[in-house]
Design an enzyme around this catalytic site. Sequence first.
Site, PDB file in Angstrom:
ATOM      1  N   LYS A 105      17.164  57.577  54.057  1.00 23.60           N
ATOM      2  CA  LYS A 105      15.969  56.927  54.594  1.00 23.60           C
ATOM      3  C   LYS A 105      15.618  57.308  56.032  1.00 23.60           C
ATOM      4  O   LYS A 105      16.486  57.322  56.899  1.00 23.60           O
ATOM      5  CB  LYS A 105      16.170  55.413  54.558  1.00 23.60           C
ATOM      6  CG  LYS A 105      16.227  54.852  53.157  1.00 23.60           C
ATOM      7  CD  LYS A 105      16.415  53.365  53.265  1.00 23.60           C
ATOM      8  CE  LYS A 105      16.415  52.728  51.885  1.00 23.60           C
ATOM      9  NZ  LYS A 105      16.797  51.314  51.994  1.00 23.60           N
ATOM     10  N   GLY A 108      30.221  58.565  58.180  1.00 22.35           N
ATOM     11  CA  GLY A 108      29.663  58.283  56.856  1.00 22.35           C
ATOM     12  C   GLY A 108      29.782  59.426  55.875  1.00 22.35           C
ATOM     13  O   GLY A 108      30.830  60.064  55.752  1.00 22.35           O
ATOM     14  N   GLY A 156      28.095  52.714  60.452  1.00 18.11           N
ATOM     15  CA  GLY A 156      27.054  51.955  61.154  1.00 18.11           C
ATOM     16  C   GLY A 156      27.233  51.998  62.662  1.00 18.11           C
ATOM     17  O   GLY A 156      26.260  52.111  63.410  1.00 18.11           O
ATOM     18  N   ARG A 183      42.684  55.675  58.071  1.00 18.95           N
ATOM     19  CA  ARG A 183      42.391  54.784  59.211  1.00 18.95           C
ATOM     20  C   ARG A 183      43.661  54.313  59.913  1.00 18.95           C
ATOM     21  O   ARG A 183      43.635  54.065  61.118  1.00 18.95           O
ATOM     22  CB  ARG A 183      41.565  53.591  58.727  1.00 18.95           C
ATOM     23  CG  ARG A 183      40.159  54.016  58.410  1.00 18.95           C
ATOM     24  CD  ARG A 183      39.310  52.858  57.979  1.00 18.95           C
ATOM     25  NE  ARG A 183      37.910  53.274  57.974  1.00 18.95           N
ATOM     26  CZ  ARG A 183      36.961  52.680  57.299  1.00 18.95           C
ATOM     27  NH1 ARG A 183      37.236  51.622  56.566  1.00 18.95           N
ATOM     28  NH2 ARG A 183      35.725  53.134  57.347  1.00 18.95           N
TER      29      ARG A 183
HETATM   30  P1  AMP Z   1      22.580  57.799  54.182  1.00 19.39           P
HETATM   31  O1  AMP Z   1      23.515  56.643  53.935  1.00 19.39           O
HETATM   32  O2  AMP Z   1      21.261  57.393  54.695  1.00 19.39           O
HETATM   33  O3  AMP Z   1      23.227  58.893  54.995  1.00 19.39           O
HETATM   34  O4  AMP Z   1      22.262  58.396  52.762  1.00 19.39           O
HETATM   35  C1  AMP Z   1      23.223  58.988  51.975  1.00 19.39           C
HETATM   36  C2  AMP Z   1      22.786  58.910  50.557  1.00 19.39           C
HETATM   37  O5  AMP Z   1      21.533  59.534  50.394  1.00 19.39           O
HETATM   38  C3  AMP Z   1      23.755  59.626  49.643  1.00 19.39           C
HETATM   39  O6  AMP Z   1      24.245  58.724  48.690  1.00 19.39           O
HETATM   40  C4  AMP Z   1      22.899  60.705  48.995  1.00 19.39           C
HETATM   41  O7  AMP Z   1      23.190  60.913  47.647  1.00 19.39           O
HETATM   42  C5  AMP Z   1      21.519  60.165  49.141  1.00 19.39           C
HETATM   43  N1  AMP Z   1      20.502  61.236  49.112  1.00 19.39           N
HETATM   44  C6  AMP Z   1      20.418  62.271  49.945  1.00 19.39           C
HETATM   45  N2  AMP Z   1      19.404  63.076  49.593  1.00 19.39           N
HETATM   46  C7  AMP Z   1      18.842  62.537  48.499  1.00 19.39           C
HETATM   47  C8  AMP Z   1      17.744  62.907  47.689  1.00 19.39           C
HETATM   48  N3  AMP Z   1      17.028  64.010  47.932  1.00 19.39           N
HETATM   49  N4  AMP Z   1      17.420  62.087  46.652  1.00 19.39           N
HETATM   50  C9  AMP Z   1      18.133  60.973  46.421  1.00 19.39           C
HETATM   51  N5  AMP Z   1      19.185  60.577  47.164  1.00 19.39           N
HETATM   52  C10 AMP Z   1      19.539  61.346  48.201  1.00 19.39           C
END
Ligand code: AMP
Length: 417
Positions: free
Chosen positions: A206, A374, A397, A40
Amino acid sequence: MAKLTVRDLDVNGKRVFVRVDYNVPLEEKDGEMVVTDATRIEATLPTLRLLIERGAKIILAAHCGRPKGQRVPTMSLRPAAAKLADLIGVTVNFVDDCIGEKVASVVGGMVPGSIVLLENVRYYPEEEKNDPAFAEKMAQVADVYVNDAFGSAHRAHASTEGVARVVARRGGKCAAGLLMERELQFLGDELDNPARPFVVILGGAKVSDKIKVIDRLLDKADALLIGGAMAYTFRLAQGHKTGASLVEPDKVDTAKAALAKAKTRQVKFLLPSDDIIADPFKTDTLDKKGKPVIDWKNVRTSSAADVPEGAAGLDIGPASVKIYSDALAGAKTILWNGPMGLFENKLFAAGTNAVAQAVADATAKGAKSIIGGGDSVKALKKSGLGDKVTFMSTGGGASLEFLEGIELPGVAALSDK
Ligand code: AMP
């Protein structure tokens, strides 16, 4: 509306207050705190070099960690000053406050081309409250305001928004730094008018976190490729069983609406056709919260639309990798946000790594690839492909909110061209 950038400014001899993102990881080594990853800080060097060249007096402000309005010594920015001095080859004068007498006196003695770094702005609770009196105090040493902290631009805090308003009210200019300018260019202009086909890959945990992005991109993209746990909420929406996969049953209607919109708009909406699945079991080890750590057994590929009871979907399978890679091979613009599976565990990292490779390959053939921050950035760097894509956002974010089409307060506060 296009924003003024640091390039447009006359800063010679002026006090330029620059908000940077120096929220860097720190670690104690031989009784001293040191910066363990300077990415950064490096990212701000082009802006700082330009300002030095043009004779500005540079006053840097940033936050580090979450000290919640207290002076937490382990969150001091002093180590960042040392690191910056190393990188830029100019003395960086650290002041252990961000307002008041000491700051005024040090800044009063500055010469053009010199740099001062102020202490963590979050040592004051007024920072996150965007307290006008506090912003006024910080702005006392600012003739011009520059924001190069894209990662904090989604927060209306005193140093990201309030100070800019004070400077503008006094008739001073507020501009984007070069890093901020690139973020706005790639996440904004490039995606507003993408070369086609425009292929979007979305993954992560999610649907609820990304549904606004999905909805907006369904208006722009030619294809959306879905991976990660998010895919299982869509499977649920299609009436399939998802076993022990991470799903959001209360988001099924949202997922259905997105599928319907994709159909109406004739956007290709791809869900994994096969999965890497495994059976979770509780280990004897406890995590920080005292809960048993989950491990996985019986890791296998499944081509069934239903995930069997007791098993969880943890990565996209090899057939999906092939389909997604083919879709990416023809793309002219690519946006990627979110891993394809539980990539932190190498048993479930193959899908994410393969997508990273496919994005790099498409870029080599002339596609513009934009990585929306991210975990996808982490995954690309881990597989050594970080320099094989067009642009990696520094915001997490902030990138998501920007992609949702929300005007970020830190950007809104900048002067229009
Ligand atoms: P996000 O912050 O929404 O981009 O989510 C990232 C996180 O989702 C990471 O820590 C991944 O390990 C987790 N993740 C992605 N796919 C899966 C899955 N099929 N089951 C559980 N965790 C997941």
